[in-house]
Design a protein around this motif. Structure first.
Motif, PDB file in Angstrom:
ATOM      1  N   GLU A  97       0.988  -1.287  -0.041  1.00 16.95           N
ATOM      2  CA  GLU A  97       0.024   0.123   0.267  1.00 16.95           C
ATOM      3  C   GLU A  97       0.741   1.320  -0.096  1.00 16.95           C
ATOM      4  OE1 GLU A  97      -4.040  -1.422   2.534  1.00 16.95           O
ATOM      5  OE2 GLU A  97      -2.263  -1.172   3.570  1.00 16.95           O
TER       6      GLU A  97
ATOM      7  N   LYS B 280       1.585   6.720  -6.859  1.00 14.65           N
ATOM      8  CA  LYS B 280       0.578   7.877  -7.251  1.00 14.65           C
ATOM      9  C   LYS B 280       1.014   9.076  -7.237  1.00 14.65           C
ATOM     10  CE  LYS B 280      -3.763   5.016  -6.063  1.00 14.65           C
ATOM     11  NZ  LYS B 280      -4.696   4.640  -5.307  1.00 14.65           N
ATOM     12  N   ASP B 281       1.659   9.421  -5.931  1.00 16.36           N
ATOM     13  CA  ASP B 281       2.241  10.532  -5.484  1.00 16.36           C
ATOM     14  C   ASP B 281       3.228  11.062  -6.534  1.00 16.36           C
ATOM     15  OD1 ASP B 281       0.673  10.563  -3.303  1.00 16.36           O
ATOM     16  OD2 ASP B 281       2.365  10.328  -1.907  1.00 16.36           O
TER      17      ASP B 281
ATOM     18  N   GLN C 218       1.054   4.057  -2.913  1.00 11.20           N
ATOM     19  CA  GLN C 218       0.719   5.427  -2.645  1.00 11.20           C
ATOM     20  C   GLN C 218       2.059   6.240  -3.109  1.00 11.20           C
ATOM     21  OE1 GLN C 218      -2.184   7.036  -1.554  1.00 11.20           O
ATOM     22  NE2 GLN C 218      -1.333   8.834  -2.128  1.00 11.20           N
TER      23      GLN C 218
END
Length: 125
Positions: A114, A121-122, A118
């Protein structure tokens, strides 16, 4: 008592010995020459004076090689992120506060997968 049970009992009893002198005496007894079974040098769990090896991927690395690999990674990180710490004191404090909240049951724990998702995505990857 069968042989396997006897061995287990002896191992348990040895594990409970906290007297260094007794353990050294037992080691001397076990290290003494004998004419049967596996040679002592093949049995020893602790090899004094030899470098220990860590298994990474498909080969074994000595402790010296692992240190060199880590130093290379740290050098590359310093080149990419600069000479200072990767996180400021405030960022560390925030992480510590989040961890304390999680331990109190007030926060959420993320799996490594996870976290990586993330980060992707960032970064827009």
């Amino acid at each position: 008592m069968d042989l396997k049970t006897l061995k287990l009992e002896l191992l348990e009893r040895i594990a409970l010995i906290d007297d260094e002198a007794r353990l050294k005496a037992l080691k001397r007894l076990l290290d003494s020459p004998r004419g049967y079974g596996v040679p002592n040098e093949k049995m020893s769990v602790v090899k004094e004076g030899e470098e220990s090896y860590l298994k990474l991927e498909d080969r074994m690395y000595s402790a010296k090689e692992v240190r060199a690999l880590l130093e290379e990674v740290l050098r590359k990180m310093k080149e990419e992120f600069g000479p200072g710490p990767l996180l400021s004191k405030e960022e560390w404090a925030e992480l510590d506060a989040d961890h304390a909240a999680y331990l109190r049951g007030e926060g959420r724990n993320y799996t490594w997968e996870e976290v990586k998702e993330q980060l992707r995505k960032d970064r827009g990857v």
